[in-house]
Design an enzyme around this catalytic site. Structure first.
Site, mmCIF file in Angstrom:
data_model
loop_
_atom_site.group_PDB
_atom_site.id
_atom_site.type_symbol
_atom_site.label_atom_id
_atom_site.label_comp_id
_atom_site.label_asym_id
_atom_site.label_seq_id
_atom_site.Cartn_x
_atom_site.Cartn_y
_atom_site.Cartn_z
ATOM 1 C CB SER A 123 -0.859 -0.029 1.268
ATOM 2 O OG SER A 123 -1.422 1.225 1.520
ATOM 3 C CE1 TYR A 147 -4.148 -2.079 5.299
ATOM 4 C CE2 TYR A 147 -3.274 0.008 4.488
ATOM 5 C CZ TYR A 147 -3.815 -1.237 4.248
ATOM 6 O OH TYR A 147 -4.006 -1.646 2.957
ATOM 7 C CE LYS A 151 -1.722 -4.235 3.403
ATOM 8 N NZ LYS A 151 -2.097 -5.528 2.828
HETATM 9 N N1 NAD Z 1 -8.715 -1.099 -1.377
HETATM 10 C C1 NAD Z 1 -7.633 -0.307 -1.459
HETATM 11 O O1 NAD Z 1 -7.714 0.860 -1.869
HETATM 12 C C2 NAD Z 1 -6.285 -0.839 -1.057
HETATM 13 C C3 NAD Z 1 -5.180 0.016 -1.111
HETATM 14 C C4 NAD Z 1 -3.921 -0.487 -0.758
HETATM 15 C C5 NAD Z 1 -3.785 -1.811 -0.376
HETATM 16 N N2 NAD Z 1 -4.877 -2.604 -0.298
HETATM 17 C C6 NAD Z 1 -4.689 -4.003 0.130
HETATM 18 O O2 NAD Z 1 -5.221 -4.848 -0.862
HETATM 19 C C7 NAD Z 1 -5.742 -6.044 -0.277
HETATM 20 C C8 NAD Z 1 -7.161 -6.253 -0.771
HETATM 21 O O3 NAD Z 1 -7.938 -5.096 -0.437
HETATM 22 P P1 NAD Z 1 -9.497 -5.062 -0.700
HETATM 23 O O4 NAD Z 1 -9.906 -3.637 -0.758
HETATM 24 O O5 NAD Z 1 -9.830 -5.986 -1.816
HETATM 25 O O6 NAD Z 1 -10.021 -5.677 0.666
HETATM 26 P P2 NAD Z 1 -11.254 -6.641 0.940
HETATM 27 O O7 NAD Z 1 -11.513 -6.527 2.391
HETATM 28 O O8 NAD Z 1 -12.366 -6.385 -0.006
HETATM 29 O O9 NAD Z 1 -10.671 -8.079 0.609
HETATM 30 C C9 NAD Z 1 -9.904 -8.808 1.515
HETATM 31 C C10 NAD Z 1 -10.456 -10.211 1.568
HETATM 32 O O10 NAD Z 1 -9.651 -10.962 2.471
HETATM 33 C C11 NAD Z 1 -10.483 -11.813 3.211
HETATM 34 N N3 NAD Z 1 -9.785 -12.133 4.461
HETATM 35 C C12 NAD Z 1 -9.438 -11.276 5.454
HETATM 36 N N4 NAD Z 1 -8.766 -11.952 6.408
HETATM 37 C C13 NAD Z 1 -8.676 -13.251 5.994
HETATM 38 C C14 NAD Z 1 -8.109 -14.422 6.537
HETATM 39 N N5 NAD Z 1 -7.475 -14.419 7.716
HETATM 40 N N6 NAD Z 1 -8.202 -15.573 5.832
HETATM 41 C C15 NAD Z 1 -8.850 -15.607 4.635
HETATM 42 N N7 NAD Z 1 -9.416 -14.521 4.083
HETATM 43 C C16 NAD Z 1 -9.331 -13.363 4.755
HETATM 44 C C17 NAD Z 1 -11.774 -11.038 3.423
HETATM 45 O O11 NAD Z 1 -12.861 -11.897 3.669
HETATM 46 C C18 NAD Z 1 -11.895 -10.301 2.091
HETATM 47 O O12 NAD Z 1 -12.692 -11.034 1.187
HETATM 48 C C19 NAD Z 1 -5.635 -5.864 1.222
HETATM 49 O O13 NAD Z 1 -4.496 -6.544 1.669
HETATM 50 C C20 NAD Z 1 -5.457 -4.358 1.386
HETATM 51 O O14 NAD Z 1 -4.718 -4.049 2.545
HETATM 52 C C21 NAD Z 1 -6.122 -2.159 -0.629
#
Ligand code: NAD
Length: 345
Positions: A123, A147, A151
Protein backbone atom coordinates in the site's frame (compact mmCIF):
# COMPACT_ATOMS: atom_id res chain seq x y z
CA UNK A 1 -15.66 -26.06 -10.24
CA UNK A 2 -13.76 -29.33 -10.56
CA UNK A 3 -10.03 -28.87 -10.26
CA UNK A 4 -7.49 -30.30 -12.65
CA UNK A 5 -4.43 -31.56 -10.77
CA UNK A 6 -2.06 -30.63 -13.54
CA UNK A 7 -3.28 -27.25 -14.75
CA UNK A 8 -1.16 -24.24 -13.72
CA UNK A 9 -2.94 -22.84 -10.70
CA UNK A 10 -2.79 -19.56 -8.83
CA UNK A 11 -3.88 -19.46 -5.20
CA UNK A 12 -5.63 -16.16 -4.50
CA UNK A 13 -6.05 -15.44 -0.80
CA UNK A 14 -8.75 -12.86 -0.15
CA UNK A 15 -10.13 -13.55 -3.61
CA UNK A 16 -13.72 -13.03 -2.42
CA UNK A 17 -12.82 -9.42 -1.64
CA UNK A 18 -12.77 -6.34 -3.82
CA UNK A 19 -9.37 -6.35 -5.54
CA UNK A 20 -8.81 -10.10 -5.18
CA UNK A 21 -12.05 -10.98 -6.99
CA UNK A 22 -11.26 -8.65 -9.89
CA UNK A 23 -7.79 -10.14 -10.19
CA UNK A 24 -8.99 -13.72 -9.83
CA UNK A 25 -11.48 -13.18 -12.64
CA UNK A 26 -8.75 -11.84 -14.92
CA UNK A 27 -6.45 -14.77 -14.13
CA UNK A 28 -9.24 -17.25 -14.89
CA UNK A 29 -9.76 -15.49 -18.23
CA UNK A 30 -6.05 -15.70 -18.96
CA UNK A 31 -6.26 -19.47 -18.66
CA UNK A 32 -5.09 -20.09 -15.11
CA UNK A 33 -6.91 -22.37 -12.76
CA UNK A 34 -7.83 -20.17 -9.82
CA UNK A 35 -8.32 -21.31 -6.24
CA UNK A 36 -9.65 -18.68 -3.87
CA UNK A 37 -8.99 -19.03 -0.15
CA UNK A 38 -11.12 -16.59 1.81
CA UNK A 39 -12.85 -16.59 5.19
CA UNK A 40 -15.51 -14.19 3.84
CA UNK A 41 -15.25 -11.94 6.82
CA UNK A 42 -17.98 -9.62 5.54
CA UNK A 43 -20.35 -12.56 5.28
CA UNK A 44 -20.06 -12.48 1.49
CA UNK A 45 -21.43 -15.31 -0.57
CA UNK A 46 -18.90 -15.57 -3.34
CA UNK A 47 -18.94 -18.81 -5.31
CA UNK A 48 -18.47 -17.94 -8.99
CA UNK A 49 -18.34 -20.68 -11.62
CA UNK A 50 -14.88 -19.64 -12.87
CA UNK A 51 -12.95 -20.36 -9.66
CA UNK A 52 -12.82 -22.90 -6.90
CA UNK A 53 -13.58 -21.16 -3.63
CA UNK A 54 -12.41 -22.54 -0.32
CA UNK A 55 -14.07 -20.96 2.69
CA UNK A 56 -11.21 -20.94 5.20
CA UNK A 57 -8.51 -18.87 6.82
CA UNK A 58 -5.51 -18.32 4.58
CA UNK A 59 -3.23 -19.51 7.37
CA UNK A 60 -5.02 -22.85 7.82
CA UNK A 61 -2.19 -25.37 7.57
CA UNK A 62 -4.39 -28.36 6.81
CA UNK A 63 -6.08 -26.63 3.92
CA UNK A 64 -2.74 -25.37 2.58
CA UNK A 65 -1.31 -28.92 2.77
CA UNK A 66 -4.27 -30.26 0.80
CA UNK A 67 -4.07 -27.51 -1.78
CA UNK A 68 -0.35 -27.69 -2.31
CA UNK A 69 -0.33 -31.50 -2.37
CA UNK A 70 -3.11 -31.98 -4.86
CA UNK A 71 -2.80 -29.06 -7.23
CA UNK A 72 -0.18 -27.54 -9.43
CA UNK A 73 0.03 -24.23 -7.58
CA UNK A 74 2.62 -22.07 -9.25
CA UNK A 75 2.08 -18.80 -7.47
CA UNK A 76 0.25 -17.22 -4.56
CA UNK A 77 -1.38 -13.80 -4.73
CA UNK A 78 -2.01 -12.56 -1.24
CA UNK A 79 -4.86 -10.07 -0.84
CA UNK A 80 -6.31 -11.35 2.46
CA UNK A 81 -5.98 -9.14 5.48
CA UNK A 82 -7.51 -6.33 7.46
CA UNK A 83 -7.76 -2.98 5.72
CA UNK A 84 -9.38 -0.38 8.00
CA UNK A 85 -6.67 2.17 8.73
CA UNK A 86 -8.60 3.84 11.59
CA UNK A 87 -9.26 0.55 13.37
CA UNK A 88 -5.65 -0.54 13.01
CA UNK A 89 -4.45 2.04 15.56
CA UNK A 90 -7.11 1.01 18.06
CA UNK A 91 -6.48 -2.72 17.71
CA UNK A 92 -2.85 -3.30 16.68
CA UNK A 93 -2.80 -6.79 18.20
CA UNK A 94 -5.42 -8.05 15.77
CA UNK A 95 -3.85 -6.21 12.84
CA UNK A 96 -0.37 -7.61 13.45
CA UNK A 97 -1.86 -11.07 13.96
CA UNK A 98 -3.91 -11.03 10.75
CA UNK A 99 -1.62 -9.05 8.47
CA UNK A 100 1.80 -10.11 9.70
CA UNK A 101 1.95 -13.16 12.02
CA UNK A 102 -0.32 -15.35 9.89
CA UNK A 103 1.78 -14.80 6.82
CA UNK A 104 4.48 -17.12 8.22
CA UNK A 105 2.10 -20.08 7.95
CA UNK A 106 1.55 -19.31 4.30
CA UNK A 107 5.16 -18.56 3.38
CA UNK A 108 6.50 -21.58 5.27
CA UNK A 109 4.00 -23.91 3.61
CA UNK A 110 5.05 -22.47 0.25
CA UNK A 111 8.68 -23.27 1.12
CA UNK A 112 7.76 -26.80 2.13
CA UNK A 113 6.11 -27.38 -1.24
CA UNK A 114 8.69 -25.41 -3.23
CA UNK A 115 6.24 -22.81 -4.46
CA UNK A 116 8.35 -19.75 -4.93
CA UNK A 117 6.23 -16.99 -6.49
CA UNK A 118 4.41 -14.57 -4.25
CA UNK A 119 2.57 -11.35 -5.09
CA UNK A 120 1.69 -9.13 -2.19
CA UNK A 121 -0.91 -6.37 -1.80
CA UNK A 122 1.12 -3.59 -0.28
CA UNK A 123 0.00 0.00 0.00
CA UNK A 124 0.92 3.65 -0.41
CA UNK A 125 0.51 3.68 3.40
CA UNK A 126 4.12 2.44 3.63
CA UNK A 127 5.30 5.95 2.70
CA UNK A 128 3.53 7.78 5.52
CA UNK A 129 3.72 11.52 4.95
CA UNK A 130 5.72 11.92 1.73
CA UNK A 131 8.44 14.54 1.39
CA UNK A 132 7.75 15.02 -2.31
CA UNK A 133 5.06 14.33 -4.90
CA UNK A 134 4.81 12.21 -6.97
CA UNK A 135 6.19 9.43 -4.77
CA UNK A 136 8.71 7.00 -6.23
CA UNK A 137 9.68 3.59 -4.87
CA UNK A 138 13.03 5.08 -3.82
CA UNK A 139 11.41 7.53 -1.43
CA UNK A 140 11.66 6.76 2.28
CA UNK A 141 9.10 4.50 3.93
CA UNK A 142 7.87 5.89 7.24
CA UNK A 143 4.36 4.59 7.85
CA UNK A 144 2.27 6.74 10.17
CA UNK A 145 -0.32 4.15 11.18
CA UNK A 146 -0.48 0.53 12.27
CA UNK A 147 -1.95 -0.59 8.97
CA UNK A 148 1.02 0.91 7.08
CA UNK A 149 3.41 -0.66 9.57
CA UNK A 150 1.94 -4.11 8.92
CA UNK A 151 2.36 -3.67 5.16
CA UNK A 152 5.94 -2.46 5.48
CA UNK A 153 6.79 -5.27 7.92
CA UNK A 154 5.54 -7.86 5.44
CA UNK A 155 7.66 -6.29 2.69
CA UNK A 156 10.70 -6.71 4.97
CA UNK A 157 9.78 -10.33 5.70
CA UNK A 158 9.51 -11.00 1.97
CA UNK A 159 12.94 -9.49 1.37
CA UNK A 160 14.48 -11.68 4.09
CA UNK A 161 12.72 -14.80 2.76
CA UNK A 162 13.98 -13.95 -0.68
CA UNK A 163 17.60 -13.65 0.48
CA UNK A 164 17.55 -16.72 2.68
CA UNK A 165 15.16 -19.09 0.91
CA UNK A 166 14.98 -17.87 -2.67
CA UNK A 167 11.39 -16.64 -2.52
CA UNK A 168 10.51 -14.65 -5.62
CA UNK A 169 8.14 -11.83 -4.83
CA UNK A 170 6.52 -8.69 -6.09
CA UNK A 171 5.09 -6.13 -3.65
CA UNK A 172 2.55 -3.85 -5.32
CA UNK A 173 2.05 -0.58 -3.50
CA UNK A 174 -1.47 0.43 -4.48
CA UNK A 175 -2.63 3.99 -4.13
CA UNK A 176 -6.46 4.31 -3.96
CA UNK A 177 -8.25 1.37 -5.55
CA UNK A 178 -11.63 2.43 -6.90
CA UNK A 179 -14.26 1.66 -9.56
CA UNK A 180 -15.75 -1.73 -10.34
CA UNK A 181 -16.19 -4.33 -13.05
CA UNK A 182 -19.89 -3.79 -13.64
CA UNK A 183 -20.18 -6.50 -16.28
CA UNK A 184 -19.18 -9.13 -13.76
CA UNK A 185 -20.46 -7.19 -10.73
CA UNK A 186 -17.13 -7.23 -8.94
CA UNK A 187 -16.84 -4.17 -6.73
CA UNK A 188 -16.42 -2.82 -3.22
CA UNK A 189 -18.46 -4.39 -0.41
CA UNK A 190 -16.35 -3.43 2.60
CA UNK A 191 -18.07 -3.42 5.97
CA UNK A 192 -17.64 -0.92 7.40
CA UNK A 193 -16.94 1.04 4.24
CA UNK A 194 -14.18 3.59 4.77
CA UNK A 195 -13.36 4.50 1.18
CA UNK A 196 -14.39 7.88 -0.19
CA UNK A 197 -16.15 6.94 -3.45
CA UNK A 198 -18.58 4.30 -2.11
CA UNK A 199 -19.28 6.52 0.91
CA UNK A 200 -20.01 9.46 -1.36
CA UNK A 201 -22.30 7.40 -3.57
CA UNK A 202 -24.20 6.15 -0.55
CA UNK A 203 -24.55 9.70 0.80
CA UNK A 204 -25.85 10.89 -2.58
CA UNK A 205 -28.25 7.96 -2.91
CA UNK A 206 -29.66 8.16 0.62
CA UNK A 207 -29.65 11.95 0.89
CA UNK A 208 -27.32 11.73 3.87
CA UNK A 209 -24.38 14.04 4.61
CA UNK A 210 -20.89 13.28 3.35
CA UNK A 211 -18.15 14.14 5.81
CA UNK A 212 -14.97 15.81 4.61
CA UNK A 213 -12.14 15.55 7.12
CA UNK A 214 -10.41 18.91 6.83
CA UNK A 215 -10.65 21.62 4.18
CA UNK A 216 -7.59 23.58 5.28
CA UNK A 217 -4.88 21.45 3.68
CA UNK A 218 -2.19 22.98 1.51
CA UNK A 219 -4.00 22.06 -1.71
CA UNK A 220 -5.81 24.34 -4.21
CA UNK A 221 -9.29 23.67 -2.76
CA UNK A 222 -8.10 22.81 0.76
CA UNK A 223 -9.12 19.13 0.63
CA UNK A 224 -6.84 16.09 0.46
CA UNK A 225 -5.62 14.89 -2.90
CA UNK A 226 -5.41 11.18 -3.70
CA UNK A 227 -4.53 9.04 -6.71
CA UNK A 228 -7.50 6.86 -7.73
CA UNK A 229 -6.80 3.75 -9.72
CA UNK A 230 -9.46 1.64 -11.44
CA UNK A 231 -9.63 -1.85 -9.97
CA UNK A 232 -9.56 -3.34 -13.49
CA UNK A 233 -6.17 -1.69 -14.05
CA UNK A 234 -5.00 -3.07 -10.71
CA UNK A 235 -5.98 -6.57 -11.78
CA UNK A 236 -3.91 -6.24 -14.96
CA UNK A 237 -0.89 -5.14 -12.91
CA UNK A 238 -1.11 -8.40 -10.93
CA UNK A 239 -1.13 -10.47 -14.08
CA UNK A 240 1.89 -8.55 -15.37
CA UNK A 241 3.65 -9.04 -12.03
CA UNK A 242 3.08 -12.78 -12.32
CA UNK A 243 4.70 -12.80 -15.75
CA UNK A 244 7.56 -10.66 -14.43
CA UNK A 245 8.36 -13.37 -11.86
CA UNK A 246 8.98 -15.86 -14.66
CA UNK A 247 12.22 -13.98 -15.29
CA UNK A 248 12.96 -11.79 -12.27
CA UNK A 249 13.42 -12.47 -8.61
CA UNK A 250 11.94 -9.51 -6.77
CA UNK A 251 10.26 -6.20 -7.46
CA UNK A 252 8.49 -3.41 -5.65
CA UNK A 253 6.18 -1.22 -7.72
CA UNK A 254 3.90 1.74 -7.12
CA UNK A 255 0.51 1.40 -8.75
CA UNK A 256 -1.20 4.70 -9.41
CA UNK A 257 -1.95 7.11 -12.24
CA UNK A 258 0.22 10.07 -11.27
CA UNK A 259 -2.93 12.23 -11.29
CA UNK A 260 -4.26 13.67 -8.07
CA UNK A 261 -7.95 14.26 -7.42
CA UNK A 262 -9.15 16.27 -4.42
CA UNK A 263 -12.10 15.29 -2.24
CA UNK A 264 -14.07 18.28 -3.50
CA UNK A 265 -13.34 17.27 -7.10
CA UNK A 266 -14.62 13.80 -6.24
CA UNK A 267 -17.82 15.27 -4.86
CA UNK A 268 -18.31 17.30 -8.04
CA UNK A 269 -17.75 14.19 -10.18
CA UNK A 270 -20.24 12.17 -8.14
CA UNK A 271 -22.85 14.92 -8.55
CA UNK A 272 -22.26 15.01 -12.29
CA UNK A 273 -22.42 11.25 -12.79
CA UNK A 274 -25.36 10.51 -10.50
CA UNK A 275 -27.34 13.68 -11.11
CA UNK A 276 -27.90 13.77 -7.35
CA UNK A 277 -27.00 16.42 -4.82
CA UNK A 278 -24.60 15.78 -1.96
CA UNK A 279 -24.70 17.59 1.36
CA UNK A 280 -21.20 18.21 2.61
CA UNK A 281 -20.24 18.51 6.27
CA UNK A 282 -16.68 19.57 7.00
CA UNK A 283 -15.13 18.06 10.09
CA UNK A 284 -11.66 18.29 11.63
CA UNK A 285 -8.64 16.61 10.08
CA UNK A 286 -7.93 12.95 10.85
CA UNK A 287 -4.54 12.02 12.26
CA UNK A 288 -1.97 11.01 9.68
CA UNK A 289 -3.81 12.17 6.54
CA UNK A 290 -1.17 13.75 4.27
CA UNK A 291 -2.16 16.65 1.94
CA UNK A 292 -1.30 14.67 -1.16
CA UNK A 293 -0.64 11.04 -2.05
CA UNK A 294 0.15 10.69 -5.73
CA UNK A 295 2.18 7.91 -7.29
CA UNK A 296 5.04 8.02 -9.70
CA UNK A 297 4.35 4.70 -11.41
CA UNK A 298 7.07 5.04 -14.06
CA UNK A 299 8.77 1.89 -12.79
CA UNK A 300 5.63 -0.23 -13.27
CA UNK A 301 5.04 1.42 -16.67
CA UNK A 302 8.55 0.69 -17.90
CA UNK A 303 9.41 -2.63 -16.25
CA UNK A 304 6.04 -4.37 -16.06
CA UNK A 305 4.78 -2.72 -19.23
CA UNK A 306 1.69 -1.68 -17.26
CA UNK A 307 -0.30 1.31 -18.47
CA UNK A 308 -3.65 2.07 -16.77
CA UNK A 309 -6.52 2.04 -19.27
CA UNK A 310 -9.64 2.70 -17.21
CA UNK A 311 -8.36 5.06 -14.54
CA UNK A 312 -10.17 8.26 -15.49
CA UNK A 313 -12.06 9.66 -12.57
CA UNK A 314 -15.28 9.87 -14.60
CA UNK A 315 -15.02 6.19 -15.60
CA UNK A 316 -14.13 5.17 -12.07
CA UNK A 317 -17.12 6.96 -10.54
CA UNK A 318 -19.50 5.81 -13.30
CA UNK A 319 -18.48 2.18 -12.77
CA UNK A 320 -18.64 2.48 -8.98
CA UNK A 321 -22.13 3.99 -9.33
CA UNK A 322 -23.24 1.20 -11.68
CA UNK A 323 -22.05 -1.34 -9.13
CA UNK A 324 -23.58 0.49 -6.17
CA UNK A 325 -27.02 0.50 -7.76
CA UNK A 326 -27.09 -3.26 -8.29
CA UNK A 327 -24.86 -4.64 -5.56
CA UNK A 328 -27.66 -5.78 -3.26
CA UNK A 329 -29.20 -8.06 -5.83
CA UNK A 330 -26.00 -9.70 -7.02
CA UNK A 331 -25.03 -12.70 -4.96
CA UNK A 332 -22.14 -14.17 -6.89
CA UNK A 333 -23.40 -17.63 -6.70
CA UNK A 334 -23.63 -19.01 -10.19
CA UNK A 335 -25.60 -22.14 -9.27
CA UNK A 336 -26.91 -23.97 -6.23
CA UNK A 337 -24.16 -26.50 -6.64
CA UNK A 338 -21.48 -23.84 -6.44
CA UNK A 339 -23.15 -22.29 -3.44
CA UNK A 340 -23.13 -25.60 -1.63
CA UNK A 341 -19.40 -26.02 -2.02
CA UNK A 342 -17.61 -25.24 1.17
CA UNK A 343 -14.09 -25.77 2.42
CA UNK A 344 -13.84 -29.32 1.12
CA UNK A 345 -11.74 -30.70 -1.70
N1 NAD B 1 -8.71 -1.10 -1.38
C1 NAD B 1 -7.63 -0.31 -1.46
O1 NAD B 1 -7.71 0.86 -1.87
C2 NAD B 1 -6.29 -0.84 -1.06
C3 NAD B 1 -5.18 0.02 -1.11
C4 NAD B 1 -3.92 -0.49 -0.76
C5 NAD B 1 -3.78 -1.81 -0.38
N2 NAD B 1 -4.88 -2.60 -0.30
C6 NAD B 1 -4.69 -4.00 0.13
O2 NAD B 1 -5.22 -4.85 -0.86
C7 NAD B 1 -5.74 -6.04 -0.28
C8 NAD B 1 -7.16 -6.25 -0.77
O3 NAD B 1 -7.94 -5.10 -0.44
P1 NAD B 1 -9.50 -5.06 -0.70
O4 NAD B 1 -9.91 -3.64 -0.76
O5 NAD B 1 -9.83 -5.99 -1.82
O6 NAD B 1 -10.02 -5.68 0.67
P2 NAD B 1 -11.25 -6.64 0.94
O7 NAD B 1 -11.51 -6.53 2.39
O8 NAD B 1 -12.37 -6.38 -0.01
O9 NAD B 1 -10.67 -8.08 0.61
C9 NAD B 1 -9.90 -8.81 1.52
C10 NAD B 1 -10.46 -10.21 1.57
O10 NAD B 1 -9.65 -10.96 2.47
C11 NAD B 1 -10.48 -11.81 3.21
N3 NAD B 1 -9.79 -12.13 4.46
C12 NAD B 1 -9.44 -11.28 5.45
N4 NAD B 1 -8.77 -11.95 6.41
C13 NAD B 1 -8.68 -13.25 5.99
C14 NAD B 1 -8.11 -14.42 6.54
N5 NAD B 1 -7.48 -14.42 7.72
N6 NAD B 1 -8.20 -15.57 5.83
C15 NAD B 1 -8.85 -15.61 4.63
N7 NAD B 1 -9.42 -14.52 4.08
C16 NAD B 1 -9.33 -13.36 4.75
C17 NAD B 1 -11.77 -11.04 3.42
O11 NAD B 1 -12.86 -11.90 3.67
C18 NAD B 1 -11.89 -10.30 2.09
O12 NAD B 1 -12.69 -11.03 1.19
C19 NAD B 1 -5.64 -5.86 1.22
O13 NAD B 1 -4.50 -6.54 1.67
C20 NAD B 1 -5.46 -4.36 1.39
O14 NAD B 1 -4.72 -4.05 2.55
C21 NAD B 1 -6.12 -2.16 -0.63
Amino acid sequence: MELDMHKPTVLVTGGAGYIGSNTAWLLANKGYQVVILDNMRYGQHFYPSWARVILADFADQTILDQLFTHYNVQAVMHFAGLIEVGRSGKDPSTFYQENVAKIFNLLNKMREYQIDKFIFSSSAAVYGTPKRIPITEEDPCNPVNTYGNTKYTVEKILQDYSHAYGLKFVALRYFNAAGADIENMLGERHEPETHAIPLLLEAADKGEPFYIFGDDYGTPDGTCIRDYLHVKDLAVAHYKALKYLDIHKTGIFNLGTGIGVSVKELVATVKRITGLSVEIVVQGRRDGDPDRLVADATKANQILGWIPEYSYIETIVADAWGFYQKKDISMHCDSDQHCQQRSTF
